[in-house]
Design an enzyme around this catalytic site. Structure first.
Site, PDB file in Angstrom:
ATOM      1  N   MET A   1     -11.484  74.154 -31.364  1.00 40.83           N
ATOM      2  CA  MET A   1     -11.114  75.319 -32.176  1.00 40.83           C
ATOM      3  C   MET A   1     -12.357  76.182 -32.438  1.00 40.83           C
ATOM      4  SD  MET A   1      -7.997  74.207 -34.592  1.00 40.83           S
ATOM      5  CE  MET A   1      -8.928  73.443 -35.881  1.00 40.83           C
TER       6      MET A   1
ATOM      7  N   ARG B   1     -15.770  72.139 -40.671  1.00 45.79           N
ATOM      8  CA  ARG B   1     -15.398  72.316 -42.083  1.00 45.79           C
ATOM      9  C   ARG B   1     -16.538  71.972 -43.036  1.00 45.79           C
ATOM     10  NH1 ARG B   1      -9.872  70.775 -40.275  1.00 45.79           N
ATOM     11  NH2 ARG B   1      -8.546  72.573 -40.743  1.00 45.79           N
TER      12      ARG B   1
ATOM     13  N   HIS C   1     -18.965  68.752 -30.709  1.00 45.87           N
ATOM     14  CA  HIS C   1     -18.306  69.361 -29.541  1.00 45.87           C
ATOM     15  C   HIS C   1     -19.215  69.271 -28.307  1.00 45.87           C
ATOM     16  CE1 HIS C   1     -16.611  71.871 -32.971  1.00 45.87           C
ATOM     17  NE2 HIS C   1     -15.502  71.418 -32.412  1.00 45.87           N
TER      18      HIS C   1
HETATM   19  P1  AMP Z   1     -12.054  70.806 -33.319  1.00 48.08           P
HETATM   20  O1  AMP Z   1     -12.760  72.040 -32.853  1.00 48.08           O
HETATM   21  O2  AMP Z   1     -12.408  70.400 -34.703  1.00 48.08           O
HETATM   22  O3  AMP Z   1     -10.567  70.830 -33.040  1.00 48.08           O
HETATM   23  O4  AMP Z   1     -12.623  69.625 -32.425  1.00 48.08           O
HETATM   24  C1  AMP Z   1     -12.556  69.675 -31.023  1.00 48.08           C
HETATM   25  C2  AMP Z   1     -12.899  68.307 -30.477  1.00 48.08           C
HETATM   26  O5  AMP Z   1     -14.223  67.955 -30.891  1.00 48.08           O
HETATM   27  C3  AMP Z   1     -11.958  67.218 -31.003  1.00 48.08           C
HETATM   28  O6  AMP Z   1     -11.665  66.315 -29.940  1.00 48.08           O
HETATM   29  C4  AMP Z   1     -12.774  66.562 -32.075  1.00 48.08           C
HETATM   30  O7  AMP Z   1     -12.436  65.218 -32.306  1.00 48.08           O
HETATM   31  C5  AMP Z   1     -14.181  66.670 -31.489  1.00 48.08           C
HETATM   32  N1  AMP Z   1     -15.184  66.549 -32.545  1.00 48.08           N
HETATM   33  C6  AMP Z   1     -15.232  67.218 -33.724  1.00 48.08           C
HETATM   34  N2  AMP Z   1     -16.266  66.787 -34.481  1.00 48.08           N
HETATM   35  C7  AMP Z   1     -16.876  65.805 -33.771  1.00 48.08           C
HETATM   36  C8  AMP Z   1     -18.000  64.952 -34.012  1.00 48.08           C
HETATM   37  N3  AMP Z   1     -18.704  65.029 -35.125  1.00 48.08           N
HETATM   38  N4  AMP Z   1     -18.339  64.059 -33.048  1.00 48.08           N
HETATM   39  C9  AMP Z   1     -17.630  63.977 -31.884  1.00 48.08           C
HETATM   40  N5  AMP Z   1     -16.558  64.754 -31.602  1.00 48.08           N
HETATM   41  C10 AMP Z   1     -16.188  65.648 -32.519  1.00 48.08           C
END
Ligand code: AMP
Length: 276
Positions: free
Chosen positions: A24, A180, A31
């Protein structure tokens, strides 16, 4: 690196392996760990940046979710990404009332606190998989329940996509990196690492020879209390089965300790693996 705003601009070579990292945006080192893994393992890497309205509840932070496309694109470029897919809501959802629902695992924990959230996740991931057509897709273990939902989606619909779940990337003080975290006030940011520290201390106590369930319940309840005393509004803290996410009744094999708690208005989640 190419930027595709429409599915027909993606043009990847289907004779070579395609790795895919759905996000996102508001990219951080978590990421980037997923992206690095895809770049290392696959011939081509696609990243999507799409703040998915369907996975936010009506009272959640869709409108305020942090967005910084220019910075995200620079980060993708320097990581060796081949194509970034940045679609509009109208492109992704030509029909607003389409939804994929994964029963069971979607209904527990975050699924209870955020009704419809995992249907929104399953729907967007299925749509993005159909557009990008990856061989391998990468997800972060930070969102442990999401990993379980995606696993069901891929196997339940026989999508034939390999999944990689990547270890959580943390700040030096243990706080899981998250877009967040930007919402936390300086005071809240000081308290936030207690979430992971608590998971760690519960794990240590559970592994300290305490293999009976009533005692583990007590340990977890004490941890919940201490989080509350530190200022967290705890949604849940529980020891669960790694696949079904049901509370475990007998401590054997591997399990996952999962937690969700609010500090002020920011809801944080985290988890830790426990190999008994
Ligand atoms: P999001 O943008 O929050 O939807 O996250 C995109 C992807 O990045 C998802 O698969 C999350 O689980 C992964 N992600 C987010 N934060 C972390 C983190 N701290 N360590 C590893 N992967 C992450």
């Amino acid at each position: 690196m190419r930027i595709a705003r429409h599915p027909n601009e993606i043009t990847l070579d289907s004779t070579q392996t395609i790795g895919f990292v759905p996000t996102m945006g508001s990219l951080h080192e978590g990421h980037m760990a997923l992206i690095a893994e895809s770049v290392r393992e696959c011939d081509q890497t696609a990243v999507s940046i799409f703040v998915n309205p369907k996975q936010f509840g009506p009272k959640e932070d869709y409108a305020n979710y942090p967005r910084d496309e220019e910075r995200d694109l620079r980060m993708c470029e320097s990581a060796g990404v081949d194509v970034v897919f940045v679609p509009t809501v109208e492109t992704i959802y030509p029909y607003n009332n389409i939804s994929i629902s994964i029963g069971g695992v979607s209904q527990l924990w975050d699924g209870k606190s955020r009704p419809g959230h995992f249907d929104g996740v399953a729907t967007i991931v299925a749509i993005l998989f159909n557009i990008v057509k990856p061989n391998i897709a990468y997800f972060g273990l930070k969102d442990f329940q999401q990993c379980a939902v995606i696993d069901r989606l891929v196997h339940g619909l026989h999508l034939g996509i390999a999944l990689r779940f990547v270890e959580t990337v943390r700040e030096p003080d243990g706080l899981a990196k998250s877009s967040r975290n930007a919402y936390l006030t300086p005071q809240e940011r000081i308290i936030a690492p207690l979430l992971y520290r608590t998971l760690h201390s519960v794990k240590a106590k559970l592994l300290d020879g305490v293999a009976s369930v009533p005692e583990s319940d007590v340990i977890i309840e004490e941890a919940r209390q201490s989080l509350v005393e530190s200022g967290f509004d705890v949604d849940y803290i529980a020891l669960v089965d790694e696949k079904l996410l049901e509370p475990v009744s007998v401590l054997k094999g591997s399990a996952r300790l999962i937690v969700a708690a609010k500090i002020g208005s920011t809801r944080l989640i985290d988890n830790i693996g426990i190999l008994l």
